[in-house]
Design a protein around this motif. Structure first.
Motif, PDB file in Angstrom:
ATOM      1  N   THR A  61       0.452  -1.398   0.314  1.00 50.26           N
ATOM      2  CA  THR A  61      -0.065   0.168   0.201  1.00 50.26           C
ATOM      3  C   THR A  61       1.335   1.329  -0.055  1.00 50.26           C
ATOM      4  O   THR A  61       0.513   2.423  -0.293  1.00 50.26           O
ATOM      5  CB  THR A  61      -1.160   0.180   1.116  1.00 50.26           C
ATOM      6  OG1 THR A  61      -1.732  -1.240   0.960  1.00 50.26           O
ATOM      7  CG2 THR A  61      -1.576   1.011   1.254  1.00 50.26           C
ATOM      8  N   THR A  62       1.947   1.037   0.832  1.00 53.51           N
ATOM      9  CA  THR A  62       3.014   2.562   0.886  1.00 53.51           C
ATOM     10  C   THR A  62       3.859   2.507   0.061  1.00 53.51           C
ATOM     11  O   THR A  62       4.540   3.871  -0.646  1.00 53.51           O
ATOM     12  CB  THR A  62       3.799   2.295   2.318  1.00 53.51           C
ATOM     13  OG1 THR A  62       2.497   2.092   3.603  1.00 53.51           O
ATOM     14  CG2 THR A  62       4.685   3.233   2.481  1.00 53.51           C
ATOM     15  N   MET A  63       4.032   1.479  -0.284  1.00 49.01           N
ATOM     16  CA  MET A  63       5.382   1.701  -1.417  1.00 49.01           C
ATOM     17  C   MET A  63       4.725   1.110  -2.842  1.00 49.01           C
ATOM     18  O   MET A  63       5.703   1.593  -3.991  1.00 49.01           O
ATOM     19  CB  MET A  63       6.735   0.537  -1.551  1.00 49.01           C
ATOM     20  CG  MET A  63       6.551   0.522   0.719  1.00 49.01           C
ATOM     21  SD  MET A  63       7.419   2.382   0.231  1.00 49.01           S
ATOM     22  CE  MET A  63       9.305   2.072  -0.171  1.00 49.01           C
ATOM     23  N   GLY A  64       3.177   0.505  -2.955  1.00 44.69           N
ATOM     24  CA  GLY A  64       3.047   0.795  -4.703  1.00 44.69           C
ATOM     25  C   GLY A  64       3.466  -0.661  -5.250  1.00 44.69           C
ATOM     26  O   GLY A  64       3.016  -1.078  -6.291  1.00 44.69           O
ATOM     27  N   VAL A  65       4.787  -1.204  -4.512  1.00 46.95           N
ATOM     28  CA  VAL A  65       4.762  -2.761  -5.149  1.00 46.95           C
ATOM     29  C   VAL A  65       6.092  -3.421  -4.032  1.00 46.95           C
ATOM     30  O   VAL A  65       5.626  -3.434  -2.704  1.00 46.95           O
ATOM     31  CB  VAL A  65       6.280  -2.031  -5.346  1.00 46.95           C
ATOM     32  CG1 VAL A  65       6.656  -1.848  -7.145  1.00 46.95           C
ATOM     33  CG2 VAL A  65       7.620  -1.838  -4.914  1.00 46.95           C
ATOM     34  N   PRO A  66       5.624  -5.520  -3.767  1.00 48.46           N
ATOM     35  CA  PRO A  66       6.357  -5.733  -2.939  1.00 48.46           C
ATOM     36  C   PRO A  66       7.772  -5.843  -2.355  1.00 48.46           C
ATOM     37  O   PRO A  66       8.416  -5.477  -2.983  1.00 48.46           O
ATOM     38  CB  PRO A  66       5.560  -7.228  -3.722  1.00 48.46           C
ATOM     39  CG  PRO A  66       5.823  -7.270  -4.703  1.00 48.46           C
ATOM     40  CD  PRO A  66       5.253  -5.324  -5.289  1.00 48.46           C
ATOM     41  N   PRO A  67       7.547  -6.443  -1.162  1.00 47.54           N
ATOM     42  CA  PRO A  67       9.199  -5.741  -0.671  1.00 47.54           C
ATOM     43  C   PRO A  67      10.320  -6.780  -2.001  1.00 47.54           C
ATOM     44  O   PRO A  67      11.389  -5.663  -2.439  1.00 47.54           O
ATOM     45  CB  PRO A  67       9.411  -6.801   0.415  1.00 47.54           C
ATOM     46  CG  PRO A  67       7.811  -6.766   1.201  1.00 47.54           C
ATOM     47  CD  PRO A  67       7.034  -6.712  -0.320  1.00 47.54           C
ATOM     48  N   TYR A  68       9.954  -7.618  -2.795  1.00 51.25           N
ATOM     49  CA  TYR A  68      10.619  -8.492  -3.451  1.00 51.25           C
ATOM     50  C   TYR A  68      11.352  -7.542  -4.455  1.00 51.25           C
ATOM     51  O   TYR A  68      12.713  -6.847  -5.031  1.00 51.25           O
ATOM     52  CB  TYR A  68      11.121  -9.735  -3.242  1.00 51.25           C
ATOM     53  CG  TYR A  68      10.178  -9.698  -5.037  1.00 51.25           C
ATOM     54  CD1 TYR A  68      10.732 -10.312  -6.524  1.00 51.25           C
ATOM     55  CD2 TYR A  68       8.724 -10.290  -5.131  1.00 51.25           C
ATOM     56  CE1 TYR A  68       9.483 -10.452  -7.139  1.00 51.25           C
ATOM     57  CE2 TYR A  68       7.638  -9.843  -5.963  1.00 51.25           C
ATOM     58  CZ  TYR A  68       8.504 -10.577  -7.091  1.00 51.25           C
ATOM     59  OH  TYR A  68       7.491  -9.923  -7.773  1.00 51.25           O
ATOM     60  N   ALA A  69      10.297  -6.937  -4.819  1.00 48.22           N
ATOM     61  CA  ALA A  69      10.652  -5.677  -6.271  1.00 48.22           C
ATOM     62  C   ALA A  69      11.060  -4.597  -5.785  1.00 48.22           C
ATOM     63  O   ALA A  69      11.880  -3.999  -6.131  1.00 48.22           O
ATOM     64  CB  ALA A  69       9.339  -5.638  -6.652  1.00 48.22           C
ATOM     65  N   TRP A  70      10.974  -3.910  -5.014  1.00 46.06           N
ATOM     66  CA  TRP A  70      10.958  -2.771  -3.827  1.00 46.06           C
ATOM     67  C   TRP A  70      13.190  -2.716  -3.908  1.00 46.06           C
ATOM     68  O   TRP A  70      14.158  -2.027  -4.562  1.00 46.06           O
ATOM     69  CB  TRP A  70      11.093  -2.342  -2.690  1.00 46.06           C
ATOM     70  CG  TRP A  70      11.327  -1.285  -2.382  1.00 46.06           C
ATOM     71  CD1 TRP A  70      10.915   0.061  -2.939  1.00 46.06           C
ATOM     72  CD2 TRP A  70      12.812  -0.983  -1.712  1.00 46.06           C
ATOM     73  NE1 TRP A  70      11.890   1.172  -2.500  1.00 46.06           N
ATOM     74  CE2 TRP A  70      13.249   0.086  -1.741  1.00 46.06           C
ATOM     75  CE3 TRP A  70      13.888  -1.757  -0.814  1.00 46.06           C
ATOM     76  CZ2 TRP A  70      14.375   1.024  -0.766  1.00 46.06           C
ATOM     77  CZ3 TRP A  70      14.560  -1.312  -0.258  1.00 46.06           C
ATOM     78  CH2 TRP A  70      15.059  -0.083  -0.123  1.00 46.06           C
ATOM     79  N   LEU A  71      13.853  -4.371  -3.223  1.00 50.18           N
ATOM     80  CA  LEU A  71      14.753  -4.567  -2.995  1.00 50.18           C
ATOM     81  C   LEU A  71      15.735  -4.596  -4.468  1.00 50.18           C
ATOM     82  O   LEU A  71      17.101  -3.822  -4.313  1.00 50.18           O
ATOM     83  CB  LEU A  71      15.296  -5.631  -1.726  1.00 50.18           C
ATOM     84  CG  LEU A  71      16.095  -6.103  -1.570  1.00 50.18           C
ATOM     85  CD1 LEU A  71      17.182  -5.169  -1.458  1.00 50.18           C
ATOM     86  CD2 LEU A  71      16.327  -7.305  -0.672  1.00 50.18           C
ATOM     87  N   ALA A  72      14.840  -5.528  -5.511  1.00 48.93           N
ATOM     88  CA  ALA A  72      15.753  -5.525  -6.891  1.00 48.93           C
ATOM     89  C   ALA A  72      16.241  -4.100  -7.252  1.00 48.93           C
ATOM     90  O   ALA A  72      16.796  -3.908  -7.998  1.00 48.93           O
ATOM     91  CB  ALA A  72      14.428  -6.167  -7.786  1.00 48.93           C
ATOM     92  N   GLN A  73      15.118  -3.276  -7.601  1.00 49.56           N
ATOM     93  CA  GLN A  73      15.207  -1.714  -7.461  1.00 49.56           C
ATOM     94  C   GLN A  73      15.972  -1.355  -7.327  1.00 49.56           C
ATOM     95  O   GLN A  73      17.142  -0.604  -7.934  1.00 49.56           O
ATOM     96  CB  GLN A  73      13.773  -1.193  -7.822  1.00 49.56           C
ATOM     97  CG  GLN A  73      12.979  -2.005  -9.149  1.00 49.56           C
ATOM     98  CD  GLN A  73      11.442  -1.354  -8.935  1.00 49.56           C
ATOM     99  OE1 GLN A  73      11.110   0.168  -8.631  1.00 49.56           O
ATOM    100  NE2 GLN A  73      10.218  -2.090  -8.883  1.00 49.56           N
ATOM    101  N   TYR A  74      16.223  -1.691  -5.535  1.00 46.97           N
ATOM    102  CA  TYR A  74      17.448  -0.813  -4.907  1.00 46.97           C
ATOM    103  C   TYR A  74      18.807  -1.181  -5.256  1.00 46.97           C
ATOM    104  O   TYR A  74      19.682  -0.823  -5.596  1.00 46.97           O
ATOM    105  CB  TYR A  74      16.799  -0.655  -3.698  1.00 46.97           C
ATOM    106  CG  TYR A  74      17.881   0.004  -2.379  1.00 46.97           C
ATOM    107  CD1 TYR A  74      18.289   0.802  -2.397  1.00 46.97           C
ATOM    108  CD2 TYR A  74      19.053  -1.128  -1.775  1.00 46.97           C
ATOM    109  CE1 TYR A  74      19.243   1.586  -1.825  1.00 46.97           C
ATOM    110  CE2 TYR A  74      19.948  -0.482  -0.999  1.00 46.97           C
ATOM    111  CZ  TYR A  74      20.269   0.224  -1.049  1.00 46.97           C
ATOM    112  OH  TYR A  74      20.714   1.402  -0.462  1.00 46.97           O
ATOM    113  N   ARG A  75      19.131  -2.856  -5.047  1.00 43.66           N
ATOM    114  CA  ARG A  75      20.095  -3.587  -5.859  1.00 43.66           C
ATOM    115  C   ARG A  75      20.319  -3.155  -7.719  1.00 43.66           C
ATOM    116  O   ARG A  75      21.587  -3.172  -7.679  1.00 43.66           O
ATOM    117  CB  ARG A  75      19.762  -5.130  -5.970  1.00 43.66           C
ATOM    118  CG  ARG A  75      19.327  -5.603  -4.760  1.00 43.66           C
ATOM    119  CD  ARG A  75      19.626  -6.440  -4.783  1.00 43.66           C
ATOM    120  NE  ARG A  75      19.477  -7.935  -3.523  1.00 43.66           N
ATOM    121  CZ  ARG A  75      18.738  -8.738  -2.951  1.00 43.66           C
ATOM    122  NH1 ARG A  75      17.847  -9.369  -4.305  1.00 43.66           N
ATOM    123  NH2 ARG A  75      19.203  -9.737  -1.839  1.00 43.66           N
ATOM    124  N   VAL A  76      19.435  -3.345  -8.225  1.00 48.91           N
ATOM    125  CA  VAL A  76      19.745  -2.488  -9.820  1.00 48.91           C
ATOM    126  C   VAL A  76      20.685  -1.429  -9.978  1.00 48.91           C
ATOM    127  O   VAL A  76      21.568  -0.906 -10.082  1.00 48.91           O
ATOM    128  CB  VAL A  76      18.463  -2.159 -10.725  1.00 48.91           C
ATOM    129  CG1 VAL A  76      18.602  -1.444 -11.647  1.00 48.91           C
ATOM    130  CG2 VAL A  76      17.966  -3.709 -10.723  1.00 48.91           C
TER     131      VAL A  76
END
Length: 286
Positions: free
Chosen positions: A211-226
């Motif tokens: 709800t807050t970030m717009g994506v699930p945790p794994y997708a947020w972390l993957a984008q941060y890793r990118v």
């Protein structure tokens, strides 16, 4: 010679680092008939092609492309082709607890009156998650996607009642999870452990984060890793070494997410950055 019409491949994923295992099956059969048997877990499958016939609860059910099949723990059943061309399917074997999170009570076994379900949206999401997790069994991705979809399955199609109690301080919860994932990107904690630390269920944590970030945790972390990988590639590091430095399982895992986020492979990005650095600057006319 291998018969391409008779294939089965098992994959075991972890639901979070050091979490419980989840078995996934990708299969195609034109002749194979399963002997009567039962599982301790829920069997959740999506028929991909052809027709499958299953003896279940004293009757015979048939599933076709796009159908979701749910077989409950302890229920004897068989399975085999219902047409000469056979059938193909994706299945996962889920502990009952994975279907009770996000439902009222949270401990009673969900009951599915109908074993064959018509829910195209959920079927497509289950198939995509199965394919992605089977090809790269990343623990955080598996834990972010599979329990969420299984809870949706129980809430939509079983006798379990949905628990829609609001998560207090959802934004604070999401930011706390985000910060932990960023700090521990090489070996991220499981969502179950994070939820326990925050006094929440895993479903509540996932709902607050989405709800807050717009994506699930794994997708947020993957984008941060990118983002972190991009900085290392800018500095001249090679994709093969960058993958491990930012927490991806391997170079293929890095490439998959790099292309999703930036539209190019890490190698292509690195080459373009280096070419730009070598290109002589243009001087404006005086």
């Amino acid at each position: 010679m291998t018969d391409v019409r008779e294939q089965a491949r098992w994959t075991r994923a972890r639901l979070g680092r050091c979490g419980p295992p989840l078995d996934l099956l990708t299969a195609r059969f034109s002749r194979h008939e399963y002997a009567p048997h039962a599982h301790d877990e829920f069997t959740v499958g999506v028929t991909v092609g052809g027709l499958e016939a299953i003896a279940y609860r004293g009757g015979r059910i048939v599933s076709g492309p796009g159908s979701i099949v749910v077989l409950e723990p302890g229920e004897m059943h068989t399975g085999g082709p219902a047409a000469p061309d056979g059938y193909s399917y994706r299945a996962l074997y889920a502990a009952p607890a994975l279907l009770t999170d996000g439902t009222l009570g949270g401990s009673g076994l969900p009951h599915f009156r109908e074993p064959v379900l018509d829910d195209p949206e959920l079927a497509a999401a289950l198939r995509r998650a199965h394919t992605d997790v089977s090809s790269c069994p990343d623990p955080l991705e598996a834990e972010s996607r599979i329990p969420w979809l299984l809870t949706a399955l129980a809430r939509r199609h079983s006798t379990a009642r949905a628990d829609d109690t609001a998560v207090p301080g959802a934004g604070t919860v999401a930011h706390a999870v985000r910060d932990r994932l960023a700090d521990e990107l090489l070996a991220p904690p499981s969502l179950a452990a994070l939820a326990a630390d925050l006094g929440l269920s895993r479903y509540q944590l996932l709902r607050a984060f989405r709800t807050t970030m717009g994506v699930p945790p794994y997708a947020w972390l993957a984008q941060y890793r990118v983002t972190r990988a991009r900085a290392l590639l800018d500095a001249g590091a090679r994709p093969a070494e960058v993958a491990g430095l930012v927490g991806f399982a391997d170079q293929a895992h890095l490439t998959r997410w790099f292309r999703r986020v930036l539209g190019v492979t890490p190698a292509a990005y690195r080459n373009s950055v280096q070419d730009s650095a070598r290109r002589p600057g243009r001087h404006s006319p005086s």
